[in-house]
Write an enzyme that holds these catalytic residues in place. Structure first.
Site, PDB file in Angstrom:
ATOM      1  N   GLU A  40       0.824  -1.202   0.000  1.00 45.56           N
ATOM      2  CA  GLU A  40       0.000   0.000   0.000  1.00 45.56           C
ATOM      3  C   GLU A  40       0.859   1.253   0.000  1.00 45.56           C
ATOM      4  OE1 GLU A  40      -3.914  -1.748   2.393  1.00 45.56           O
ATOM      5  OE2 GLU A  40      -2.781  -0.078   3.256  1.00 45.56           O
ATOM      6  N   CYS A  69       3.606   8.443   0.538  1.00 50.21           N
ATOM      7  CA  CYS A  69       4.204   7.561   1.538  1.00 50.21           C
ATOM      8  C   CYS A  69       4.293   6.174   0.921  1.00 50.21           C
ATOM      9  CB  CYS A  69       3.342   7.556   2.788  1.00 50.21           C
ATOM     10  SG  CYS A  69       3.889   6.418   4.071  1.00 50.21           S
ATOM     11  N   CYS A  76       6.110  -7.171   6.885  1.00 49.49           N
ATOM     12  CA  CYS A  76       7.156  -6.638   7.753  1.00 49.49           C
ATOM     13  C   CYS A  76       7.479  -7.674   8.814  1.00 49.49           C
ATOM     14  CB  CYS A  76       6.694  -5.338   8.398  1.00 49.49           C
ATOM     15  SG  CYS A  76       7.977  -4.508   9.363  1.00 49.49           S
ATOM     16  N   CYS A  80       6.278  -4.876  15.356  1.00 46.47           N
ATOM     17  CA  CYS A  80       5.849  -3.886  16.341  1.00 46.47           C
ATOM     18  C   CYS A  80       4.449  -4.246  16.828  1.00 46.47           C
ATOM     19  CB  CYS A  80       5.850  -2.491  15.725  1.00 46.47           C
ATOM     20  SG  CYS A  80       7.472  -1.909  15.223  1.00 46.47           S
ATOM     21  N   CYS A  83       1.263  -2.204  15.296  1.00 47.95           N
ATOM     22  CA  CYS A  83       1.182  -1.941  13.862  1.00 47.95           C
ATOM     23  C   CYS A  83       0.448  -3.052  13.126  1.00 47.95           C
ATOM     24  CB  CYS A  83       2.593  -1.788  13.300  1.00 47.95           C
ATOM     25  SG  CYS A  83       2.645  -1.420  11.535  1.00 47.95           S
ATOM     26  N   GLY A 124       6.717  -2.041   5.871  1.00 46.75           N
ATOM     27  CA  GLY A 124       8.084  -2.515   5.933  1.00 46.75           C
ATOM     28  C   GLY A 124       9.025  -1.573   6.650  1.00 46.75           C
ATOM     29  N   GLU A 125      10.193  -2.098   6.994  1.00 44.71           N
ATOM     30  CA  GLU A 125      11.276  -1.335   7.621  1.00 44.71           C
ATOM     31  C   GLU A 125      12.336  -1.048   6.559  1.00 44.71           C
ATOM     32  OE1 GLU A 125      13.992   0.594   9.059  1.00 44.71           O
ATOM     33  OE2 GLU A 125      12.447   0.236  10.589  1.00 44.71           O
ATOM     34  N   SER A 152      11.632   6.983   7.338  1.00 44.22           N
ATOM     35  CA  SER A 152      11.236   6.719   8.712  1.00 44.22           C
ATOM     36  C   SER A 152      11.660   5.312   9.092  1.00 44.22           C
ATOM     37  CB  SER A 152       9.717   6.873   8.870  1.00 44.22           C
ATOM     38  OG  SER A 152       9.316   6.570  10.184  1.00 44.22           O
ATOM     39  N   SER A 175      11.924   6.578  14.745  1.00 46.33           N
ATOM     40  CA  SER A 175      10.754   6.215  15.555  1.00 46.33           C
ATOM     41  C   SER A 175      11.201   5.683  16.908  1.00 46.33           C
ATOM     42  CB  SER A 175       9.915   5.165  14.821  1.00 46.33           C
ATOM     43  OG  SER A 175       9.405   5.689  13.616  1.00 46.33           O
ATOM     44  N   LEU A 176      10.897   6.436  17.958  1.00 44.54           N
ATOM     45  CA  LEU A 176      11.331   6.054  19.310  1.00 44.54           C
ATOM     46  C   LEU A 176      10.178   5.429  20.096  1.00 44.54           C
ATOM     47  CD1 LEU A 176      13.974   6.265  20.950  1.00 44.54           C
ATOM     48  CD2 LEU A 176      13.044   8.330  21.999  1.00 44.54           C
ATOM     49  N   HIS A 177       9.129   6.201  20.339  1.00 45.97           N
ATOM     50  CA  HIS A 177       7.871   5.716  20.919  1.00 45.97           C
ATOM     51  C   HIS A 177       7.943   5.304  22.384  1.00 45.97           C
ATOM     52  CE1 HIS A 177       6.700   6.058  16.854  1.00 45.97           C
ATOM     53  NE2 HIS A 177       6.947   4.832  16.461  1.00 45.97           N
ATOM     54  N   ASN A 251      -3.444   5.358  15.544  1.00 41.80           N
ATOM     55  CA  ASN A 251      -4.613   5.081  14.716  1.00 41.80           C
ATOM     56  C   ASN A 251      -5.111   3.680  15.019  1.00 41.80           C
ATOM     57  OD1 ASN A 251      -4.461   7.590  13.198  1.00 41.80           O
ATOM     58  ND2 ASN A 251      -2.628   6.726  12.248  1.00 41.80           N
TER      59      ASN A 251
END
Length: 318
Positions: A40, A69, A76, A80, A83, A124-125, A152, A175-177, A251
Site C-alpha cells: 500500500e 508515503c 514486515c 511492532c 502496527c 516494511g522497515e 522513517s 521512531s522512538l515511541h 490510529n
C-alpha cells in the site's frame, strides 16, 4: 545475490488493485506486484489545515505540497505490537523499481504537476531493505517530479550508520515511541538488538554529518508512554542541537491493546517538551477513515497469533 526486476517490462511493475479516498482528501492505493504480492501507499497534501482543523497540530515548519508515503517491503518482520502491517507475514523486499513505481504511478494516475515529497514510511522497515532503498533514493533524486525524500525507521544498526555515510539528501525520522528500553522492547521487539542509547547515538551522528535535525517520532499510547515522567525522560534523552520531536496519535487497529490519548494529554505532553527546550510539533493523523494512517496498512488478513502476541507483550503495562 539479489535479482532486480528490469526497469522496462511489457507489464507495469505495480498496478492499482484497489483505491480508497479519505474524507481528508488523502488517497490510499493497494498495489498489485507482478508476483501476486500487494503493498500500500498513501497520497496526501500538506498545507494550511484551514478552519476547524485539529487545534493540537502545531507543525514546526510550514511544509507544503504533495506527499507519497511508499512501502519498501511486502509485509514486515519487525513485529511492532501496535502496527497492523506486523500482523501479516513478511513476504519479500521490494526492488528499487517497485518502490519508485509507486510514486510515478501515483503522480500519473492523479495527474500531478507539482513536485512530490516522498517518504519511506509505508509497509516494511526501510533499513532492512537498504540496498534497494538506496537505489530507489538515487532514482528518485534524478526524477524531476520529486522534490524531497524522507525515511522513517525504527532504527537498525549498522544500517543506520550506512545510511548516514551513503546518502546526503534524505531527511531522517527516527521512531522512538518510548523512553525506557523495557517499554520500547515491548512495543518494538527490534529494540533488544537496537536499544535506545545506540540508535540515538547513530541519529546524532546523522545530524552532525548532514548538518540538519533528526525528527524523533513519538507515538502516544494511553497509559503506556504518555506521562509527565515520560516527557521528562524524553527531554533528558534528546539533545535539541540534533533532535526535534514529532508527536503522533495512534490510529486504531482492531484487536490490538491500545487506545488513543485525549487531545488534552497530547497538548500537555507537547507543552512540557517545549518548556524543556525541545522543538516539538504534532503531526495530525491522515486517512484514518480508510485505514491508511500510520500503522494501519494491512493487505492480508491479520494473523490471530500475532494479535495474541501483541496483547501478551503489553499485558503488564495496561
Amino acid at each position: 545475490m539479489s535479482v532486480h526486476l528490469p526497469q522496462h517490462t511489457d507489464a507495469p511493475l505495480v498496478t492499482p488493485a484497489r483505491t480508497a479516498k479519505s474524507s481528508d482528501g488523502s488517497s490510499k492505493t493497494v498495489w498489485q506486484l507482478a508476483d501476486g504480492n500487494q503493498v500500500e501507499s498513501l497520497s496526501f497534501t500538506l498545507g494550511d489545515p484551514g478552519p476547524g482543523a485539529d487545534a493540537i497540530a502545531t507543525p514546526v515548519q510550514n511544509s507544503r505540497g504533495h506527499v507519497v508515503c511508499v512501502s519498501s517491503q511486502a509485509g514486515c518482520n519487525v513485529a511492532c505490537t501496535f502496527c497492523a502491517t506486523g500482523l501479516q507475514p513478511m513476504r519479500r523486499n521490494l526492488t528499487a523499481e517497485e518502490i519508485v513505481a509507486q510514486v510515478r504511478q501515483t503522480r500519473l494516475i492523479e495527474e500531478r504537476d507539482e513536485p512530490t515529497r516522498v517518504i519511506f514510511a509505508g509497509m516494511g522497515e526501510p533499513l532492512l531493505n537498504l540496498d534497494e532503498v538506496l537505489r530507489a533514493v538515487a532514482m528518485l533524486e534524478a526524477d524531476s517530479g520529486v522534490s524531497h525524500i524522507s525515511l522513517s525507521t525504527m532504527g537498525v544498526l549498522p544500517a543506520l550508520d550506512r545510511l548516514t555515510d551513503e546518502t546526503s539528501s534524505v531527511d531522517l525520522f527516527l521512531s522512538l515511541h518510548a523512553t525506557t528500553d523495557e517499554v520500547r522492547t515491548r512495543l518494538i521487539p527490534l529494540n533488544k538488538a537496537n536499544p535506545i542509547a545506540k540508535i540515538l547515538e547513530a541519529g546524532e551522528r546523522f545530524a552532525r554529518t548532514h548538518g540538519r535535525l533528526v525528527d524523533v517520532s513519538y507515538l502516544l499510547f494511553n497509559g503506556v508512554n504518555d506521562t509527565d515522567a515520560d516527557a521528562d525522560r524524553l527531554i533528558g534523552l534528546l539533545d535539541p542541537q540534533y533532535f526535534r520531536v514529532q508527536l503522533l496519535l495512534w490510529n486504531d487497529v482492531p484487536g490490538l491493546p491500545f487506545t488513543r490519548v485525549e487531545d488534552g494529554v497530547i497538548r500537555q505532553f507537547r507543552d512540557r517538551l517545549i518548556a524543556g527546550g525541545l522543538s516539538t510539533y504534532v503531526m495530525p493523523s491522515k486517512a484514518r477513515d480508510i485505514e491508511g494512517g500510520c500503522g494501519q496498512m494491512l493487505t492480508e488478513a491479520a494473523k490471530e497469533h500475532r494479535i495474541k502476541r501483541s496483547n501478551m507483550s503489553m499485558l503488564p503495562l495496561i
